[in-house]
Scaffold this active site. Sequence first.
Site, short mmCIF file in Angstrom:
data_model
loop_
_atom_site.label_atom_id
_atom_site.label_comp_id
_atom_site.label_asym_id
_atom_site.label_seq_id
_atom_site.Cartn_x
_atom_site.Cartn_y
_atom_site.Cartn_z
N SER A 33 8.01 69.04 28.49
CA SER A 33 9.27 68.45 28.04
C SER A 33 10.32 69.56 28.11
O SER A 33 9.96 70.75 28.19
CB SER A 33 9.11 67.99 26.58
OG SER A 33 10.36 67.77 25.96
N TYR A 63 6.13 68.62 17.90
CA TYR A 63 6.28 68.32 19.33
C TYR A 63 6.67 69.57 20.10
O TYR A 63 6.10 69.89 21.15
CB TYR A 63 7.35 67.23 19.46
CG TYR A 63 7.50 66.62 20.83
CD1 TYR A 63 6.62 65.64 21.28
CD2 TYR A 63 8.54 66.99 21.68
CE1 TYR A 63 6.77 65.05 22.53
CE2 TYR A 63 8.71 66.41 22.93
CZ TYR A 63 7.82 65.43 23.35
OH TYR A 63 7.98 64.85 24.58
N LYS A 85 4.41 71.24 22.93
CA LYS A 85 4.89 71.29 24.32
C LYS A 85 5.03 72.73 24.80
O LYS A 85 4.86 73.00 25.99
CB LYS A 85 6.21 70.53 24.45
CG LYS A 85 6.09 69.02 24.27
CD LYS A 85 5.15 68.37 25.27
CE LYS A 85 5.21 66.85 25.24
NZ LYS A 85 4.15 66.25 26.08
P1 NAD Z 1 4.95 56.00 26.15
O1 NAD Z 1 4.85 55.75 24.69
O2 NAD Z 1 5.66 55.04 27.02
O3 NAD Z 1 3.49 56.22 26.78
C1 NAD Z 1 2.53 57.05 26.17
C2 NAD Z 1 1.15 56.49 26.47
O4 NAD Z 1 0.19 57.40 25.91
C3 NAD Z 1 0.89 55.12 25.81
O5 NAD Z 1 0.39 54.21 26.77
C4 NAD Z 1 -0.13 55.42 24.73
O6 NAD Z 1 -1.05 54.35 24.49
C5 NAD Z 1 -0.84 56.64 25.32
N1 NAD Z 1 -1.54 57.41 24.31
C6 NAD Z 1 -1.09 57.80 23.08
N2 NAD Z 1 -2.06 58.47 22.43
C7 NAD Z 1 -3.13 58.52 23.26
C8 NAD Z 1 -4.44 59.07 23.15
N3 NAD Z 1 -4.85 59.69 22.04
N4 NAD Z 1 -5.29 58.95 24.21
C9 NAD Z 1 -4.90 58.30 25.34
N5 NAD Z 1 -3.68 57.74 25.48
C10 NAD Z 1 -2.81 57.85 24.46
O7 NAD Z 1 5.59 57.47 26.26
P2 NAD Z 1 6.22 58.28 27.48
O8 NAD Z 1 7.64 58.51 27.16
O9 NAD Z 1 5.85 57.69 28.78
O10 NAD Z 1 5.49 59.69 27.26
C11 NAD Z 1 4.51 60.20 28.15
C12 NAD Z 1 4.52 61.71 28.04
O11 NAD Z 1 5.80 62.21 28.45
C13 NAD Z 1 4.28 62.26 26.62
O12 NAD Z 1 3.45 63.40 26.70
C14 NAD Z 1 5.68 62.66 26.18
O13 NAD Z 1 5.66 63.68 25.23
C15 NAD Z 1 6.28 63.13 27.49
N6 NAD Z 1 7.73 63.16 27.52
C16 NAD Z 1 8.46 62.01 27.37
C17 NAD Z 1 9.83 62.10 27.41
C18 NAD Z 1 10.70 60.89 27.26
O14 NAD Z 1 11.91 61.06 27.11
N7 NAD Z 1 10.17 59.68 27.30
C19 NAD Z 1 10.48 63.32 27.60
C20 NAD Z 1 9.70 64.47 27.75
C21 NAD Z 1 8.33 64.35 27.72
#
Ligand code: NAD
Length: 265
Positions: A147, A160, A164
């Site tokens: 992130s 977080y 990260k």
């Molecule tokens: P999201 O909520 O759409 O998807 C996350 C997925 O992870 C879900 O399907 C959930 O069921 C799954 N999950 C959660 N805990 C789990 C576990 N213990 N085992 C297996 N699966 C699990 O979220 P997203 O925004 O797509 O996030 C995905 C990644 O991207 C994360 O690591 C998040 O920190 C990172 N991220 C997101 C953003 C953003 O702005 N959306 C920015 C930077 C980083």
Amino acid sequence: MTKLSADLSGKVALVTGAASGLGREIALEMARSGAAVGIADLNADGANAVAAQIRELGGRATGVLMDVTSEEAVNAGVDAIVEEFGALDILVSNAGIQIVSPIVDFSYSDWRKMQAIHVDGAFLTTKAALRHMYKDNRGGVVIYMGSVHSHLASPLKSAYVSAKHALLGLSRTLAKEGAAHNVRSHVVCPGFVRTPLVDKQIPEQARELRMSEEDVIRNVMLGGTVDGVFTTVEDIAQMTLFLAAFPTAALTGQSFVVSHGWFMQ
Ligand code: NAD
């Protein structure tokens, strides 16, 4: 959007947290580029739906129920993918959640839950994948979903931000250890992307920061960008695809920030 053209045919990818958001789009993009894809998630129905969608489009995919915090579930899931598709070449360690709270109020159980999913999950999936990637020095690439918070901090996000940042250390260590086995490693660092993870945070941050939801979006999420635009799931999938397809270890141990300039390194 003009998409990157990459050939992943003959490759096998495993994407965690692939039932939703970034992981889902990355899985779809890898399948479009020819990889067979394991769709791993805590949400088995969601994972199976993404796998079915890929198969309907003519690709190869299978859904795997996997809690990335369970060593047993991770090992079984990784072995099942290798059993079905014959190898594992690409791991995208992406599963994640967000919990926001000031440090003084952060419950220890929530802190540990965040580290378990983001850091333990990355470690366990890496370890399981390496057993296959190291075999005969076949090699592969591991891509962690970091992130902008791998590089900087924001209030309310201590767990977080810490988790990260830890991924940078894991990835750089893997780049050094994995080189002898042809394994490369990277961290992709998105800015804010409108996924369920971010949508859930908007009212939570508005409450904690005593702002309107519009101000959370305009000032907190997009205020630091150069153009006031959200990063998209497609942007992150393209970046991940590029790193998966890059042919040599000239690129390893790096972090790639995709954030409309929210953070510049
Ligand atoms: P999201 O909520 O759409 O998807 C996350 C997925 O992870 C879900 O399907 C959930 O069921 C799954 N999950 C959660 N805990 C789990 C576990 N213990 N085992 C297996 N699966 C699990 O979220 P997203 O925004 O797509 O996030 C995905 C990644 O991207 C994360 O690591 C998040 O920190 C990172 N991220 C997101 C953003 C953003 O702005 N959306 C920015 C930077 C980083």
